[in-house]
Motif scaffolding. Structure first.
Motif, mmCIF file in Angstrom:
data_model
loop_
_atom_site.group_PDB
_atom_site.id
_atom_site.type_symbol
_atom_site.label_atom_id
_atom_site.label_comp_id
_atom_site.label_asym_id
_atom_site.label_seq_id
_atom_site.Cartn_x
_atom_site.Cartn_y
_atom_site.Cartn_z
ATOM 1 N N UNK A 4 0.856 -1.183 0.000
ATOM 2 C CA UNK A 4 0.000 0.000 0.000
ATOM 3 C C UNK A 4 0.895 1.237 0.000
ATOM 4 N N UNK A 5 0.438 2.300 -0.671
ATOM 5 C CA UNK A 5 1.257 3.512 -0.728
ATOM 6 C C UNK A 5 0.438 4.765 -0.900
ATOM 7 N N UNK A 6 0.957 5.880 -0.373
ATOM 8 C CA UNK A 6 0.303 7.182 -0.521
ATOM 9 C C UNK A 6 1.315 8.290 -0.257
ATOM 10 N N UNK A 7 0.972 9.500 -0.669
ATOM 11 C CA UNK A 7 1.786 10.686 -0.390
ATOM 12 C C UNK A 7 1.247 11.362 0.861
ATOM 13 N N UNK A 8 2.149 11.829 1.723
ATOM 14 C CA UNK A 8 1.723 12.494 2.952
ATOM 15 C C UNK A 8 2.501 13.798 3.137
ATOM 16 N N UNK A 9 1.957 14.664 3.986
ATOM 17 C CA UNK A 9 2.610 15.955 4.256
ATOM 18 C C UNK A 9 3.207 16.026 5.653
ATOM 19 N N UNK A 10 2.572 15.362 6.617
ATOM 20 C CA UNK A 10 3.033 15.440 8.006
ATOM 21 C C UNK A 10 4.013 14.296 8.286
ATOM 22 N N UNK A 11 5.232 14.471 7.821
ATOM 23 C CA UNK A 11 6.223 13.403 7.879
ATOM 24 C C UNK A 11 6.521 12.977 9.310
ATOM 25 N N UNK A 12 6.875 13.921 10.169
ATOM 26 C CA UNK A 12 7.302 13.588 11.524
ATOM 27 C C UNK A 12 6.180 12.927 12.311
ATOM 28 N N UNK A 13 4.958 13.496 12.239
ATOM 29 C CA UNK A 13 3.830 12.956 12.994
ATOM 30 C C UNK A 13 3.507 11.536 12.556
ATOM 31 N N UNK A 14 3.488 11.298 11.249
ATOM 32 C CA UNK A 14 3.164 9.970 10.733
ATOM 33 C C UNK A 14 4.249 8.959 11.085
ATOM 34 N N UNK A 15 5.497 9.357 10.901
ATOM 35 C CA UNK A 15 6.610 8.466 11.179
ATOM 36 C C UNK A 15 6.701 8.147 12.673
ATOM 37 N N UNK A 16 6.498 9.145 13.499
ATOM 38 C CA UNK A 16 6.567 8.939 14.949
ATOM 39 C C UNK A 16 5.460 7.995 15.418
ATOM 40 N N UNK A 17 4.248 8.190 14.876
ATOM 41 C CA UNK A 17 3.124 7.328 15.237
ATOM 42 C C UNK A 17 3.413 5.884 14.847
ATOM 43 N N UNK A 18 3.846 5.694 13.598
ATOM 44 C CA UNK A 18 4.140 4.348 13.130
ATOM 45 C C UNK A 18 5.282 3.705 13.893
ATOM 46 N N UNK A 19 6.315 4.477 14.192
ATOM 47 C CA UNK A 19 7.484 3.958 14.877
ATOM 48 C C UNK A 19 7.146 3.568 16.317
ATOM 49 N N UNK A 20 6.338 4.387 16.973
ATOM 50 C CA UNK A 20 6.042 4.183 18.392
ATOM 51 C C UNK A 20 4.900 3.224 18.653
ATOM 52 N N UNK A 21 4.271 2.685 17.586
ATOM 53 C CA UNK A 21 3.223 1.685 17.800
ATOM 54 C C UNK A 21 3.800 0.458 18.497
ATOM 55 N N UNK A 22 5.069 0.224 18.315
ATOM 56 C CA UNK A 22 5.722 -0.907 18.965
ATOM 57 C C UNK A 22 7.015 -0.416 19.585
ATOM 58 N N UNK A 23 7.269 -0.779 20.837
ATOM 59 C CA UNK A 23 8.509 -0.370 21.490
ATOM 60 C C UNK A 23 9.690 -1.030 20.797
ATOM 61 N N UNK A 24 10.747 -0.259 20.636
ATOM 62 C CA UNK A 24 11.971 -0.771 20.016
ATOM 63 C C UNK A 24 11.716 -1.377 18.635
ATOM 64 N N UNK A 25 10.963 -0.646 17.811
ATOM 65 C CA UNK A 25 10.723 -1.097 16.440
ATOM 66 C C UNK A 25 12.067 -1.284 15.742
ATOM 67 N N UNK A 26 12.204 -2.388 15.029
ATOM 68 C CA UNK A 26 13.494 -2.725 14.412
ATOM 69 C C UNK A 26 13.615 -2.111 13.022
#
Length: 288
Positions: A4-26
């Protein structure tokens, strides 16, 4: 594998949310980046993105999802290879990119964030990016021997086909062996065979059909088989019950211990069947 793919504008917010969904994401993939946190990577993206201020949705977000069973077997090295091949298929191999895996749920999946702006300030063409990412993921899956999205879809269709067949066989067994004379009896006999039958009531508080729950699936009667639509099921039970199944004055039947009105469509079809049956019976008596 599904992409799945899309263009986004809020890079930090989206990346932080995805990264922090799991502790110590690899992190399984990193290209042209030195940062190790969502904030640091966003700043590096931003430095390149400043060359093209006209582009607002300047980050590409992808999710790569192998099947549940295949995801359990894929280590970081294999996921890195999948991500690298995917970005090459998308012609994004020269862009800044970060990929990290989520294993917190049953379904392993990789989040990939790519800078849409290249080092020359050019914006990547994101037309039909959702469709293109699906096709790229399918090409990668086929190339390395993973299950493709078409195979996943076919597997689901085959499973639903089997579920429909099993429900229909149970329905026919109940109708022949038990000859239920009302909906409550029918629902009870079906549940004894592990099929839960749920009445569908419309906004006018009228019965318009049933849903069938079996082995984690929920299907409308007409989706199982046309003989199991609301009207045909009502006709079948009415034939067992004889007179009194439908109260002609208000088109009600007994359901869950109370009088429930049939929808106009079901009431009309049941009435037509009764009329036809009466005429045939009359003709038979006359001929005799």
């Amino acid at each position: 594998m599904i992409g799945k793919g899309k263009s986004i504008s809020h890079t930090w917010a989206s990346m932080q949310y995805g990264w922090n969904q799991e502790k110590d994401a690899e992190v399984v993939y990193s290209k042209n980046l030195a940062g190790e946190t969502p904030k640091e990577i966003t700043e590096e993206f931003k430095f390149v993105q400043e060359q093209n201020a006209r582009c607002t949705n300047n980050t590409l977000s992808f999710v790569l999802s192998p099947t549940i069973e295949e995801g359990k077997e894929l280590n970081a090295k294999a996921l890195n290879e999948i991500t690298e091949k995917f970005l090459k298929e998308m012609k994004l191999e020269g862009h800044q990119a970060i990929g990290f895996v989520h294993r917190d749920r049953q379904h392993t999946h990789v989040h990939v964030y790519v800078n849409r702006i290249d080092f020359n300030g050019r914006a990547y063409n994101d037309s039909f990016i959702g469709k293109r990412s699906q096709q790229a993921a399918e090409n990668v899956a086929r190339d390395i021997g993973l299950t493709t999205v078409r195979e996943v879809q076919q597997e689901k269709l085959d499973k639903i086909k089997l579920i429909r067949y099993e429900i229909k066989m149970i329905h026919e067994k109940v109708m022949v062996e038990h000859r239920p004379k009302n909906f409550d009896q029918y629902m009870k006999f079906m549940e004894r065979n592990n099929v839960k039958v749920i009445p569908s009531i419309n906004k006018s508080n009228q019965l318009q059909g049933f849903r069938f729950e079996f082995k984690g699936h929920s299907l409308k009667g007409s989706e199982v088989h046309r003989s199991m639509s609301g009207s045909r099921l009502a006709i079948g039970i009415a034939e067992h019950a004889g007179r009194g199944f439908v109260k002609n004055k208000d088109n009600t039947v007994s359901l869950l211990g109370k009088a429930t009105e049939l929808s106009g469509n079901i009431a009309m079809k049941v009435a037509k069947k009764v009329i036809v049956k009466t005429i045939k019976k009359g003709m038979g008596i006359e001929i005799g």
